[in-house]
Design an enzyme around this catalytic site. Structure first.
Site, PDB file in Angstrom:
ATOM      1  N   SER A 196     -15.791 -18.591 -32.089  1.00  0.00           N
ATOM      2  CA  SER A 196     -15.242 -17.881 -30.927  1.00  0.00           C
ATOM      3  C   SER A 196     -13.719 -17.821 -30.906  1.00  0.00           C
ATOM      4  O   SER A 196     -13.106 -17.904 -29.841  1.00  0.00           O
ATOM      5  CB  SER A 196     -15.787 -18.497 -29.626  1.00  0.00           C
ATOM      6  OG  SER A 196     -17.197 -18.360 -29.569  1.00  0.00           O
ATOM      7  N   GLU A 224     -25.389 -20.206 -40.253  1.00  0.00           N
ATOM      8  CA  GLU A 224     -26.496 -19.244 -40.189  1.00  0.00           C
ATOM      9  C   GLU A 224     -27.330 -19.279 -41.470  1.00  0.00           C
ATOM     10  O   GLU A 224     -28.547 -19.084 -41.428  1.00  0.00           O
ATOM     11  CB  GLU A 224     -25.936 -17.843 -39.900  1.00  0.00           C
ATOM     12  CG  GLU A 224     -25.443 -17.752 -38.457  1.00  0.00           C
ATOM     13  CD  GLU A 224     -24.267 -16.815 -38.227  1.00  0.00           C
ATOM     14  OE1 GLU A 224     -23.992 -15.969 -39.095  1.00  0.00           O
ATOM     15  OE2 GLU A 224     -23.627 -16.950 -37.164  1.00  0.00           O
ATOM     16  N   GLU A 252     -16.784 -25.350 -38.351  1.00  0.00           N
ATOM     17  CA  GLU A 252     -17.339 -24.447 -37.348  1.00  0.00           C
ATOM     18  C   GLU A 252     -18.417 -25.168 -36.539  1.00  0.00           C
ATOM     19  O   GLU A 252     -19.569 -25.243 -36.983  1.00  0.00           O
ATOM     20  CB  GLU A 252     -17.962 -23.219 -38.026  1.00  0.00           C
ATOM     21  CG  GLU A 252     -16.990 -22.427 -38.867  1.00  0.00           C
ATOM     22  CD  GLU A 252     -17.460 -20.990 -39.064  1.00  0.00           C
ATOM     23  OE1 GLU A 252     -16.776 -20.091 -38.569  1.00  0.00           O
ATOM     24  OE2 GLU A 252     -18.517 -20.789 -39.677  1.00  0.00           O
ATOM     25  N   ASN A 275     -15.161 -12.843 -41.235  1.00  0.00           N
ATOM     26  CA  ASN A 275     -16.564 -12.975 -41.658  1.00  0.00           C
ATOM     27  C   ASN A 275     -17.353 -11.910 -40.902  1.00  0.00           C
ATOM     28  O   ASN A 275     -17.720 -12.120 -39.743  1.00  0.00           O
ATOM     29  CB  ASN A 275     -17.076 -14.388 -41.339  1.00  0.00           C
ATOM     30  CG  ASN A 275     -18.555 -14.543 -41.658  1.00  0.00           C
ATOM     31  OD1 ASN A 275     -19.146 -13.699 -42.326  1.00  0.00           O
ATOM     32  ND2 ASN A 275     -19.146 -15.633 -41.183  1.00  0.00           N
ATOM     33  N   TRP A 276     -17.562 -10.786 -41.570  1.00  0.00           N
ATOM     34  CA  TRP A 276     -18.239  -9.669 -40.898  1.00  0.00           C
ATOM     35  C   TRP A 276     -19.726  -9.928 -40.699  1.00  0.00           C
ATOM     36  O   TRP A 276     -20.388  -9.186 -39.972  1.00  0.00           O
ATOM     37  CB  TRP A 276     -18.046  -8.384 -41.703  1.00  0.00           C
ATOM     38  CG  TRP A 276     -16.693  -7.746 -41.545  1.00  0.00           C
ATOM     39  CD1 TRP A 276     -15.588  -8.290 -40.933  1.00  0.00           C
ATOM     40  CD2 TRP A 276     -16.290  -6.451 -42.004  1.00  0.00           C
ATOM     41  NE1 TRP A 276     -14.539  -7.410 -40.991  1.00  0.00           N
ATOM     42  CE2 TRP A 276     -14.934  -6.264 -41.639  1.00  0.00           C
ATOM     43  CE3 TRP A 276     -16.938  -5.432 -42.697  1.00  0.00           C
ATOM     44  CZ2 TRP A 276     -14.227  -5.101 -41.934  1.00  0.00           C
ATOM     45  CZ3 TRP A 276     -16.230  -4.272 -42.999  1.00  0.00           C
ATOM     46  CH2 TRP A 276     -14.888  -4.108 -42.610  1.00  0.00           C
ATOM     47  N   LYS A 277     -20.275 -10.911 -41.393  1.00  0.00           N
ATOM     48  CA  LYS A 277     -21.725 -11.174 -41.336  1.00  0.00           C
ATOM     49  C   LYS A 277     -22.481  -9.885 -41.682  1.00  0.00           C
ATOM     50  O   LYS A 277     -22.021  -9.136 -42.545  1.00  0.00           O
ATOM     51  CB  LYS A 277     -22.108 -11.743 -39.958  1.00  0.00           C
ATOM     52  CG  LYS A 277     -21.222 -12.951 -39.582  1.00  0.00           C
ATOM     53  CD  LYS A 277     -21.675 -13.666 -38.356  1.00  0.00           C
ATOM     54  CE  LYS A 277     -20.731 -14.835 -38.087  1.00  0.00           C
ATOM     55  NZ  LYS A 277     -21.121 -15.636 -36.934  1.00  0.00           N
ATOM     56  N   GLY A 311     -20.130 -17.639 -31.898  1.00  0.00           N
ATOM     57  CA  GLY A 311     -20.689 -16.491 -31.196  1.00  0.00           C
ATOM     58  C   GLY A 311     -21.028 -16.742 -29.740  1.00  0.00           C
ATOM     59  O   GLY A 311     -21.722 -15.940 -29.112  1.00  0.00           O
ATOM     60  N   HIS A 337     -22.540 -21.528 -44.545  1.00  0.00           N
ATOM     61  CA  HIS A 337     -22.414 -21.096 -43.147  1.00  0.00           C
ATOM     62  C   HIS A 337     -23.626 -21.583 -42.354  1.00  0.00           C
ATOM     63  O   HIS A 337     -24.740 -21.616 -42.863  1.00  0.00           O
ATOM     64  CB  HIS A 337     -22.295 -19.570 -43.070  1.00  0.00           C
ATOM     65  CG  HIS A 337     -21.878 -19.114 -41.700  1.00  0.00           C
ATOM     66  ND1 HIS A 337     -22.771 -19.019 -40.669  1.00  0.00           N
ATOM     67  CD2 HIS A 337     -20.669 -18.777 -41.208  1.00  0.00           C
ATOM     68  CE1 HIS A 337     -22.108 -18.635 -39.575  1.00  0.00           C
ATOM     69  NE2 HIS A 337     -20.832 -18.484 -39.881  1.00  0.00           N
ATOM     70  N   GLY A 375     -15.623 -14.499 -36.796  1.00  0.00           N
ATOM     71  CA  GLY A 375     -16.784 -13.620 -36.833  1.00  0.00           C
ATOM     72  C   GLY A 375     -16.558 -12.387 -35.977  1.00  0.00           C
ATOM     73  O   GLY A 375     -15.935 -11.408 -36.394  1.00  0.00           O
ATOM     74  N   GLY A 376     -17.038 -12.426 -34.741  1.00  0.00           N
ATOM     75  CA  GLY A 376     -17.025 -11.262 -33.856  1.00  0.00           C
ATOM     76  C   GLY A 376     -15.682 -10.560 -33.759  1.00  0.00           C
ATOM     77  O   GLY A 376     -15.608  -9.324 -33.825  1.00  0.00           O
TER      78      GLY A 376
END
Ligand code: PGA
Length: 242
Positions: free
Chosen positions: A204, A91, A159, A9-11, A165, A89, A225-226
């Site tokens: 994470s 976010e 999640e 998930n590159w966001k 994150g 998500h 993500g990251g």
């Protein structure tokens, strides 16, 4: 045996150069594991042209087409090469106030185009601290179940918001409990397919915690993500899964 999923998930990150780097990598796609790349919408067609697979939208419009400036339809995602879309998500829920009623409409659009849904759920830090994790998961799943949207293609991404994150991943024990709870909720209405549905963990995930998490019985892969923004670190997670 459930096929594992490693989903990136590159966001709102990445560019054509990063797509190039990912497309140049030989990603393991086999009977044990599938890779999914959730890219910004503007990069999907480039990724499709370069043969990066499989692709996912990070969101979708609740409308089919028409006067909805800035929105991207399920048909557009499909035309850009997506076989999946991430919805719900945390976010999107927090930045845009998305709730289950809206997510049902988005899901219906995806279903009409034959796209598989990766549906994100998870408790906030406050709900976690109040011991309300199970209630939160039920509240996020029940309307979807009642709307008749769960099918064999459905993927759930658990999640916990406090783990996204933050560098503080859930422990395998904690995540396993939540995943078992989710599978149980799904089984109440869908006893036949619940054992084969994939439930991903997100929050994470890194190469060094992935092997402990994937060993848990009901964890069927990750939404990352990251650590999905770098070829080596995402590959490290996939290697830890196999
Ligand atoms: P993270 O994000 O891996 O950076 O914690 C996960 C997600 O939000 O999907």
């Amino acid at each position: 045996m459930r096929k594992l999923i490693a989903a990136a998930n590159w966001k709102m990150n990445g560019d054509v150069a990063l797509v190039d780097a990912f497309a140049a990598q030989n990603w393991p796609q086999n009977e044990r594991i599938e890779t999914v790349f959730g890219l910004p919408a503007t990069l999907l067609s480039t990724a499709q042209a370069q043969g990066l697979a499989q692709l996912a939208g990070q969101d979708v419009s609740a409308h089919e087409s028409g006067a909805h400036t800035g929105e991207i339809s399920a048909a557009m995602l499909k035309a850009a090469g997506c076989t999946y879309a991430i919805i719900g998500h945390s976010e999107r829920r927090s930045d845009h106030g998305e709730d289950e009623a809206l997510l049902i409409e988005k899901w219906q659009q995806l279903k009409a185009q034959g796209l598989a849904v990766i549906y994100c759920i998870g408790e906030s830090l406050a709900a976690h601290d109040a011991g309300e994790t199970a209630e939160t998961l039920r509240a996020q799943l029940q309307p979807i179940i009642e709307a008749g949207l769960i099918d064999e293609q459905t993927v759930i991404a658990y999640e916990p918001v406090w783990a996204i994150g933050t560098g503080k991943a859930a422990t395998p024990e904690y995540a396993q409990n939540a995943h078992a709870e989710i599978r149980q909720i799904l089984a109440e209405k869908h006893a036949r397919i619940a054992p084969s549905l994939r439930i991903l963990y997100g929050g994470s995930v890194k190469a060094d915690n992935a092997s402990g998490l994937i060993a848990a019985q009901d964890i069927d892969g990750f939404l990352v993500g990251g650590a999905s923004l770098d070829v080596r670190s995402f590959l490290g997670i996939i290697e830890a899964m196999t």
